[in-house]
Motif scaffolding. Structure first.
Motif, PDB file in Angstrom:
ATOM      1  N   MET A 145       0.819  -1.214   0.000  1.00  0.00           N
ATOM      2  CA  MET A 145       0.000   0.000   0.000  1.00  0.00           C
ATOM      3  C   MET A 145       0.855   1.267   0.000  1.00  0.00           C
ATOM      4  O   MET A 145       0.345   2.362  -0.268  1.00  0.00           O
ATOM      5  CB  MET A 145      -0.918   0.015   1.231  1.00  0.00           C
ATOM      6  N   ILE A 146       2.147   1.139   0.304  1.00  0.00           N
ATOM      7  CA  ILE A 146       3.012   2.322   0.317  1.00  0.00           C
ATOM      8  C   ILE A 146       3.086   2.942  -1.070  1.00  0.00           C
ATOM      9  O   ILE A 146       3.084   4.171  -1.216  1.00  0.00           O
ATOM     10  CB  ILE A 146       4.413   1.941   0.837  1.00  0.00           C
ATOM     11  N   ASP A 147       3.119   2.115  -2.108  1.00  0.00           N
ATOM     12  CA  ASP A 147       3.153   2.649  -3.474  1.00  0.00           C
ATOM     13  C   ASP A 147       1.877   3.418  -3.790  1.00  0.00           C
ATOM     14  O   ASP A 147       1.906   4.412  -4.532  1.00  0.00           O
ATOM     15  CB  ASP A 147       3.350   1.513  -4.480  1.00  0.00           C
ATOM     16  N   VAL A 148       0.733   2.974  -3.246  1.00  0.00           N
ATOM     17  CA  VAL A 148      -0.524   3.701  -3.440  1.00  0.00           C
ATOM     18  C   VAL A 148      -0.431   5.080  -2.791  1.00  0.00           C
ATOM     19  O   VAL A 148      -0.790   6.096  -3.392  1.00  0.00           O
ATOM     20  CB  VAL A 148      -1.711   2.909  -2.852  1.00  0.00           C
ATOM     21  N   ALA A 149       0.071   5.133  -1.554  1.00  0.00           N
ATOM     22  CA  ALA A 149       0.216   6.419  -0.861  1.00  0.00           C
ATOM     23  C   ALA A 149       1.167   7.338  -1.606  1.00  0.00           C
ATOM     24  O   ALA A 149       0.939   8.559  -1.689  1.00  0.00           O
ATOM     25  CB  ALA A 149       0.712   6.179   0.557  1.00  0.00           C
ATOM     26  N   ASN A 150       2.232   6.763  -2.177  1.00  0.00           N
ATOM     27  CA  ASN A 150       3.208   7.588  -2.901  1.00  0.00           C
ATOM     28  C   ASN A 150       2.599   8.268  -4.120  1.00  0.00           C
ATOM     29  O   ASN A 150       3.066   9.336  -4.539  1.00  0.00           O
ATOM     30  CB  ASN A 150       4.409   6.736  -3.319  1.00  0.00           C
ATOM     31  N   GLU A 151       1.569   7.656  -4.705  1.00  0.00           N
ATOM     32  CA  GLU A 151       0.889   8.291  -5.847  1.00  0.00           C
ATOM     33  C   GLU A 151       0.278   9.632  -5.457  1.00  0.00           C
ATOM     34  O   GLU A 151       0.096  10.509  -6.311  1.00  0.00           O
ATOM     35  CB  GLU A 151      -0.197   7.362  -6.391  1.00  0.00           C
ATOM     36  N   PHE A 152      -0.044   9.788  -4.179  1.00  0.00           N
ATOM     37  CA  PHE A 152      -0.634  11.032  -3.686  1.00  0.00           C
ATOM     38  C   PHE A 152       0.385  11.869  -2.897  1.00  0.00           C
ATOM     39  O   PHE A 152       0.007  12.836  -2.230  1.00  0.00           O
ATOM     40  CB  PHE A 152      -1.832  10.725  -2.783  1.00  0.00           C
ATOM     41  N   ASN A 153       1.668  11.473  -2.963  1.00  0.00           N
ATOM     42  CA  ASN A 153       2.712  12.127  -2.156  1.00  0.00           C
ATOM     43  C   ASN A 153       2.349  12.117  -0.677  1.00  0.00           C
ATOM     44  O   ASN A 153       2.638  13.071   0.061  1.00  0.00           O
ATOM     45  CB  ASN A 153       2.953  13.560  -2.629  1.00  0.00           C
ATOM     46  N   LEU A 154       1.716  11.024  -0.260  1.00  0.00           N
ATOM     47  CA  LEU A 154       1.287  10.885   1.127  1.00  0.00           C
ATOM     48  C   LEU A 154       2.342  10.081   1.889  1.00  0.00           C
ATOM     49  O   LEU A 154       2.647   8.947   1.527  1.00  0.00           O
ATOM     50  CB  LEU A 154      -0.064  10.163   1.178  1.00  0.00           C
ATOM     51  N   PRO A 155       2.930  10.642   2.941  1.00  0.00           N
ATOM     52  CA  PRO A 155       3.957   9.918   3.707  1.00  0.00           C
ATOM     53  C   PRO A 155       3.391   8.628   4.310  1.00  0.00           C
ATOM     54  O   PRO A 155       2.245   8.583   4.764  1.00  0.00           O
ATOM     55  CB  PRO A 155       4.356  10.914   4.803  1.00  0.00           C
ATOM     56  N   SER A 156       4.228   7.588   4.327  1.00  0.00           N
ATOM     57  CA  SER A 156       3.810   6.285   4.849  1.00  0.00           C
ATOM     58  C   SER A 156       4.659   5.889   6.046  1.00  0.00           C
ATOM     59  O   SER A 156       5.853   6.196   6.118  1.00  0.00           O
ATOM     60  CB  SER A 156       3.947   5.203   3.773  1.00  0.00           C
ATOM     61  N   TYR A 157       4.008   5.196   6.965  1.00  0.00           N
ATOM     62  CA  TYR A 157       4.666   4.608   8.121  1.00  0.00           C
ATOM     63  C   TYR A 157       4.258   3.140   8.167  1.00  0.00           C
ATOM     64  O   TYR A 157       3.170   2.774   7.717  1.00  0.00           O
ATOM     65  CB  TYR A 157       4.253   5.313   9.416  1.00  0.00           C
ATOM     66  N   VAL A 158       5.115   2.302   8.722  1.00  0.00           N
ATOM     67  CA  VAL A 158       4.824   0.871   8.824  1.00  0.00           C
ATOM     68  C   VAL A 158       4.690   0.509  10.295  1.00  0.00           C
ATOM     69  O   VAL A 158       5.518   0.911  11.120  1.00  0.00           O
ATOM     70  CB  VAL A 158       5.934   0.020   8.168  1.00  0.00           C
ATOM     71  N   TYR A 159       3.637  -0.244  10.614  1.00  0.00           N
ATOM     72  CA  TYR A 159       3.456  -0.743  11.974  1.00  0.00           C
ATOM     73  C   TYR A 159       3.884  -2.195  12.003  1.00  0.00           C
ATOM     74  O   TYR A 159       3.299  -3.045  11.325  1.00  0.00           O
ATOM     75  CB  TYR A 159       2.001  -0.584  12.424  1.00  0.00           C
TER      76      TYR A 159
END
Length: 499
Positions: A145-159
């Motif tokens: 899902m990180i690649d999906v967030a990157n499409e919106f320039n949305l920072p990602s964190y992993v739990y």
């Protein structure tokens, strides 16, 4: 077609800046332990910042998981301030789990939801008003899902729901593969010991996770760590005082910043069955720290031969007990459904066992583990060594005897016994192939069970260390504690995402 909104209880927010409210999107893996742990993380964040809210995206589980379904239904009935739940749509024919490639097929099942996550993120980001989406928090099984967030320039964190030491193993192996071109399959199936920098001691290959001794598991490891490197930070359900060696090792790597945010526990009473009250009524009559609890997680079950040995070992130990006995699914459904309760456990226990131990112990089905560990009569824990269970045992100051079953549990057991001295070794390298259970499994004999139970109930040195770590675990999450401070740094970093 609209996504189903399960619960959307919103509480008034305190303005952050110019009446701006911030929102995080959580994507937990569809498994009981993962979603419960993610929920506790979400609660911590919204409690720490009054302008922050969380949207949790929930997937239907790929297996028949009654416990997870029940838990999701219980969430829908609860009003949790500033946390809402959206049930994701699912392909009409989602990828099926493959028993020959369980981890990668599970990863692909989760990634089949990417387009639906993308639609939700697009709706949320394009909403007008003062609410701003500032980040995506994905379970470590959901790093696609990180690649999906990157499409919106949305920072990602992993739990990450397991230990810092185990994450260090994954990072180390990925580095060996990417940077040094090592043959991981050959390495994973070698003998002797291997130095893994996040562990204090060399790790014997006999405790190496079986799933990661196959190409499927190693492919999953490479994919997962490669994706995690794109994240802005890694949240781990651990605390500095417990895993200082592993956490300090990360600071010298080029891996994203690690935030120890634990221990995170679901301390709410989990809805059980009507006969649970009988167990607690019995425990109320037992002396303090006199009862050993045997409980092995949502997938933990044994065949009849192993159950009989456990029963004989229990009886020989002379200690009072509560034992959760689960029925394995039929072989043809071993990768489709989870263990269930026996209608009558007498069919798999030694003749007369229940009659001989009447008043000495209780054999139950599904167990409300947290509530049992919290009871003052429980003084020892025979566990599969899932990380959530290890964290819970330390929180309540109950020492563990290790009987790991699958995934990374053997490594958890090794860390707890050898690196940290916070558990006793019943068996470090016990393994059951829960996906293909037809293979040969070594039986842990009654003598070993008896020894392990006596040790966990009578080893005062380990008990004292666990009691001390219990105090530390509770201190770390209150103001001034290391995890409290770590969460503060995390929130500060998230707030920088507001443009």
């Amino acid at each position: 077609m609209k996504h189903k909104l399960i619960n959307n209880k919103q509480a008034p927010n305190t303005p952050l800046m110019e009446n701006t409210f911030v929102e995080l999107v959580f994507i937990p893996a569809p498994a009981v332990g993962h979603i419960m742990s993610a929920m506790e993380m979400a609660k911590v964040l919204v409690n720490r910042h009054q302008s922050l809210s969380v949207t949790v995206l929930l997937m239907n589980p790929p297996l028949s998981m009654l416990a997870l379904t029940t838990y999701i239904e219980s969430l829908a009935k609860k009003a949790i301030e500033r946390i809402r739940f959206i049930k994701l749509l699912q392909d009409q024919t989602p990828p099926k789990l493959d028993s020959k490639a369980p981890l990668m097929s599970y990863y692909e099942f989760i990634n089949s939801h990417c387009k639906y996550v993308k639609n939700i993120l697009e709706e949320m980001i394009n909403q007008t008003g003062s609410r701003r989406v500032v980040g995506l928090v994905a379970d470590w099984f959901c790093t696609g899902m990180i690649d999906v967030a990157n499409e919106f320039n949305l920072p990602s964190y992993v739990y990450f729901t397991s230990s810092a030491a185990f994450l260090g193993f994954m990072v180390h192996f990925e580095t060996l593969y990417v940077d040094q071109k090592q043959d991981l399959l050959e390495l994973a199936n070698s003998e002797g010991e291997i130095v893994i920098p996040s562990f204090v001691n060399p790790v014997p290959m006999r405790v190496f996770p079986e799933l990661y001794q196959k190409q499927d598991g190693l492919d999953f490891l490479i994919c997962t760590i490669g994706s995690m490197r794109k994240a802005k930070g890694i949240l781990i359900n651990t605390f500095l005082e417990l895993e200082s060696h592993a956490i300090n090792w990360f600071s010298g790597t080029n891996f994203p910043p690690v935030y120890p945010v634990g221990p995170l526990l679901n301390l709410d009473s989990v809805a059980g069955k009507a006969d649970d009250t009988d167990v607690f009524r019995w425990l109320d009559s037992q002396p303090r720290a006199s009862v050993v609890l045997l409980c092995f997680g949502s997938m933990g079950c044994f065949d009849e031969a192993q159950l009989k040995e456990i029963a004989r070992g229990l009886e020989r130990s002379g200690h009072h007990f509560v034992w959760s006995v689960r029925r394995p699914p039929p072989l043809e459904q071993s990768f489709e459904v989870l263990p269930d309760d026996y209608d009558d456990p007498r069919v798999v226990l030694p003749d007369g066992f229940l009659e001989r131990t009447l008043g000495v112990g209780k054999v139950i089905g599904w167990a409300p583990q947290v509530s049992l560990l919290a009871h003052e009569a429980v003084g020892g824990f025979v566990s599969h060594c899932g990380w959530n269970s290890m964290i819970e045992s330390l929180w309540f100051g109950v020492p563990t005897a290790t009987l790991p079953i699958y995934c990374e549990q053997q490594m958890n057991a090794f860390e707890m016994v050898v690196d940290l001295g916070l558990a006793v070794d019943l068996k470090l390298d016990y393994k059951i192939n829960v996906i293909n259970p037809e293979g040969d499994t070594v039986i842990v004999m009654a003598e070993e069970i008896e020894r392990g139970i006596r040790s966990v109930m009578e080893d005062n040195e380990v008990r004292a260390k666990v009691k001390e770590m219990s105090k530390m675990s509770r201190a770390t999450v209150v103001e001034g504690g290391s995890s409290y401070t770590s969460v503060g740094y995390l929130i500060k970093d998230m707030m920088r995402n507001i443009i």
